[in-house]
Design an enzyme around this catalytic site. Structure first.
Site, PDB file in Angstrom:
ATOM      1  N   HIS A 133    -118.284  50.821 -22.835  1.00  0.00           N
ATOM      2  CA  HIS A 133    -117.569  50.079 -23.887  1.00  0.00           C
ATOM      3  C   HIS A 133    -118.085  48.638 -23.839  1.00  0.00           C
ATOM      4  CE1 HIS A 133    -114.065  47.971 -25.633  1.00  0.00           C
ATOM      5  NE2 HIS A 133    -113.671  49.133 -26.128  1.00  0.00           N
ATOM      6  N   ASP A 210    -114.623  51.220 -14.750  1.00  0.00           N
ATOM      7  CA  ASP A 210    -113.743  51.016 -15.898  1.00  0.00           C
ATOM      8  C   ASP A 210    -112.903  52.290 -16.052  1.00  0.00           C
ATOM      9  OD1 ASP A 210    -112.568  50.904 -18.385  1.00  0.00           O
ATOM     10  OD2 ASP A 210    -114.364  50.241 -19.453  1.00  0.00           O
ATOM     11  N   GLN A 213    -110.102  54.905 -19.839  1.00  0.00           N
ATOM     12  CA  GLN A 213    -109.916  56.216 -20.474  1.00  0.00           C
ATOM     13  C   GLN A 213    -109.639  57.314 -19.445  1.00  0.00           C
ATOM     14  OE1 GLN A 213    -109.617  56.692 -23.652  1.00  0.00           O
ATOM     15  NE2 GLN A 213    -110.483  54.836 -24.523  1.00  0.00           N
ATOM     16  N   LYS A 236    -103.073  52.308 -23.147  1.00  0.00           N
ATOM     17  CA  LYS A 236    -103.629  53.656 -23.355  1.00  0.00           C
ATOM     18  C   LYS A 236    -102.900  54.686 -22.486  1.00  0.00           C
ATOM     19  CE  LYS A 236    -108.223  51.794 -24.288  1.00  0.00           C
ATOM     20  NZ  LYS A 236    -108.393  51.827 -25.738  1.00  0.00           N
ATOM     21  N   CYS A 374    -116.615  50.283 -30.348  1.00  0.00           N
ATOM     22  CA  CYS A 374    -117.040  49.283 -29.349  1.00  0.00           C
ATOM     23  C   CYS A 374    -118.101  49.853 -28.419  1.00  0.00           C
ATOM     24  CB  CYS A 374    -115.852  48.769 -28.535  1.00  0.00           C
ATOM     25  SG  CYS A 374    -114.574  48.017 -29.528  1.00  0.00           S
TER      26      CYS A 374
HETATM   27  N1  PLP Z   1    -113.157  50.217 -21.695  1.00  0.00           N
HETATM   28  C1  PLP Z   1    -112.971  51.375 -22.350  1.00  0.00           C
HETATM   29  C2  PLP Z   1    -113.691  52.600 -21.883  1.00  0.00           C
HETATM   30  C3  PLP Z   1    -112.123  51.435 -23.459  1.00  0.00           C
HETATM   31  O1  PLP Z   1    -111.950  52.574 -24.107  1.00  0.00           O
HETATM   32  C4  PLP Z   1    -111.453  50.252 -23.860  1.00  0.00           C
HETATM   33  C5  PLP Z   1    -110.580  50.253 -25.050  1.00  0.00           C
HETATM   34  O2  PLP Z   1    -110.818  50.930 -26.022  1.00  0.00           O
HETATM   35  C6  PLP Z   1    -111.670  49.069 -23.134  1.00  0.00           C
HETATM   36  C7  PLP Z   1    -112.529  49.097 -22.064  1.00  0.00           C
HETATM   37  C8  PLP Z   1    -110.991  47.786 -23.514  1.00  0.00           C
HETATM   38  O3  PLP Z   1    -109.633  47.863 -23.304  1.00  0.00           O
HETATM   39  P1  PLP Z   1    -108.663  46.666 -23.785  1.00  0.00           P
HETATM   40  O4  PLP Z   1    -109.030  46.406 -25.227  1.00  0.00           O
HETATM   41  O5  PLP Z   1    -107.299  47.214 -23.638  1.00  0.00           O
HETATM   42  O6  PLP Z   1    -108.941  45.502 -22.921  1.00  0.00           O
END
Ligand code: PLP
Length: 416
Positions: A133, A210, A213, A236, A374
């Site tokens: 992401h 990270d 998900q 999430k 993203c």
């Molecule tokens: N990393 C992953 C894999 C994501 O799916 C997301 C959100 O869609 C993020 C990071 C970013 O999360 P946040 O916008 O809650 O900081």
């Protein structure tokens, strides 16, 4: 709903109809049709228990944390710290290793600015995967710009799996950090982070996982994963927006300078200098999202009440049904076929733009996400500008999958 204390939960043990009834929003209609919410990878819906915990906090306990000696102040502080303890238990960590923050984006930036920036130098390498992401790419690019470090990309195979051999080869002595997602938000691929972190550790490479998900869908144990940093976001996993966690090994937190300065993160301030608080408070400047964390603590209780193993099994069943039905639709292409997947399906339909598809599905009451998720570098790999993405949670039903499939057939006919 039932969960066995021995941890061998099974989807079959849970009354999923009752679970679904816990989510007030899922009862509503959209455009005169029953809502079919297939966008949980974007943000999850909230059970009544979370909504009520936030409501109760504001009605009965609202005060600032760690500042007031009055009764409400100590109740608010206790509620906030109780959430930290619950979250720590949920990922098998020590509470004082959890920095409570606004989400994964903040958590990764904290590592970038407080850990990586002071350490990295020209020629060092930050290794990321193709399926990250943007939140796990852009902060490293900012660090690279300032330090002269280089970003190296670990590639994937066409089915959306991480190329593990290539990844191991890319772990050369210049690599100082490996930043990798546990589950891809676009492909659903589940990466074997435990093995990956073990390989990295053997080579002296620090690891950031990270978990955005992964946390909503499977049991997570940061000690077993063996990473250095684990970042995740509360919204999430059925918690409120604006909540998230950075878990880091205590020795890293001890060594890291503060990221933001202000109240709460200090022990003593004079114009000659400031003595900073101990971690994790050193990284929690200003008034935090207290009610949000109370809600996230309630989300942890809620998820544990069902059992993460049961949730994982339930979603695997739903994903198998969804994939089987989607595979029957002519002209539909699924992007991401890794052998181990979470309940996320990105897809394209021949002749239809992803946004048109999502807009027409919305008129059928079906909420899917369309766009770039993203994850521009990943779309570049597949040579597509955008995809549609249907993402499931344990509160979805087989009937909703059928409604989505019927919607897809209708939309395909309309787009002709
Ligand atoms: N990393 C992953 C894999 C994501 O799916 C997301 C959100 O869609 C993020 C990071 C970013 O999360 P946040 O916008 O809650 O900081």
């Amino acid at each position: 709903m039932s969960a066995r204390p021995d941890g061998i939960d099974a989807a079959a043990d849970v009354d999923w109809t009752r679970v679904r009834a816990d989510f007030p929003l899922l009862q509503r209609q959209v455009h005169g049709k029953p809502l079919v919410y297939l966008d949980s990878a974007n943000t999850a819906q909230k059970p009544g228990a979370v909504i009520e915990a936030v409501d109760r906090f504001y009605r009965q306990h609202n005060a600032n944390v760690s500042r007031a000696v009055h009764q409400l102040g100590s109740e608010a502080t206790e509620a906030y710290e109780a959430a930290r303890r619950k979250l720590a238990g949920f990922i098998n960590a020590r509470p004082d290793e959890l920095v409570l923050c606004s989400g994964t984006t903040f958590a990764i930036n904290l590592v970038a600015y407080s850990w990586a920036l002071p350490r990295l130098k020209a020629g060092d390498v930050i290794l990321v995967s193709r399926m990250e992401h943007h939140a796990n790419i852009v902060p490293w690019q900012l660090v690279a710009e300032r330090t002269g470090a280089i970003i190296r990309v670990a590639e994937i195979t066409p089915d959306g799996s991480l190329d593990l051999e290539a990844l191991h080869k890319a772990m050369t002595p210049e690599v100082k950090l490996l930043a990798i997602t546990q589950v891809s938000n676009l492909l659903g691929t589940v990466n074997p982070v435990r093995e990956i972190c073990r390989e990295a550790r053997r080579r002296g490479i620090a690891t950031l996982v990270d978990g955005s998900q992964a946390m909503p869908h499977r049991p997570v144990d940061v000690t077993a994963i063996g990473c250095d940093f684990y970042a995740f976001t509360g919204h999430k996993m059925c918690g409120p927006t604006g909540t998230g966690v950075l878990w880091a090994r205590r020795e890293h937190l001890e060594a890291m300078p503060p990221f933001l300065g202000g109240g709460e993160m200090i022990r003593e301030v004079s114009f000659e200098g400031t003595v900073f608080n101990d971690p994790p408070h050193r990284f929690e400047a200003g008034t935090p999202n207290i009610a949000g964390f109370v809600g996230l603590g309630a989300a942890v209780d809620y998820l544990q009440g069902i059992g993460m193993a049961a949730i994982e099994a339930r979603e695997a069943e739903l994903l198998a049904h969804l994939t089987e039905e989607m595979d029957r639709i002519e002209g539909l292409r699924i992007i991401g076929r890794a052998p181990e997947k979470a309940a996320v399906v990105s897809f394209l339909v021949e002749g239809a733009h992803a946004h048109d598809l999502a807009t027409l599905l919305d008129l059928e009451g079906v909420a899917v996400r369309s766009g770039q998720h993203c994850a521009h570098p990943l779309l570049q790999f597949y040579g597509v500008a955008a995809t549609c993405r249907a993402s499931l949670a344990f509160y979805n039903t087989h009937e909703e999958i059928d409604a989505f499939i019927a919607g897809l057939h209708k939309v395909r006919t309309l787009l002709g």
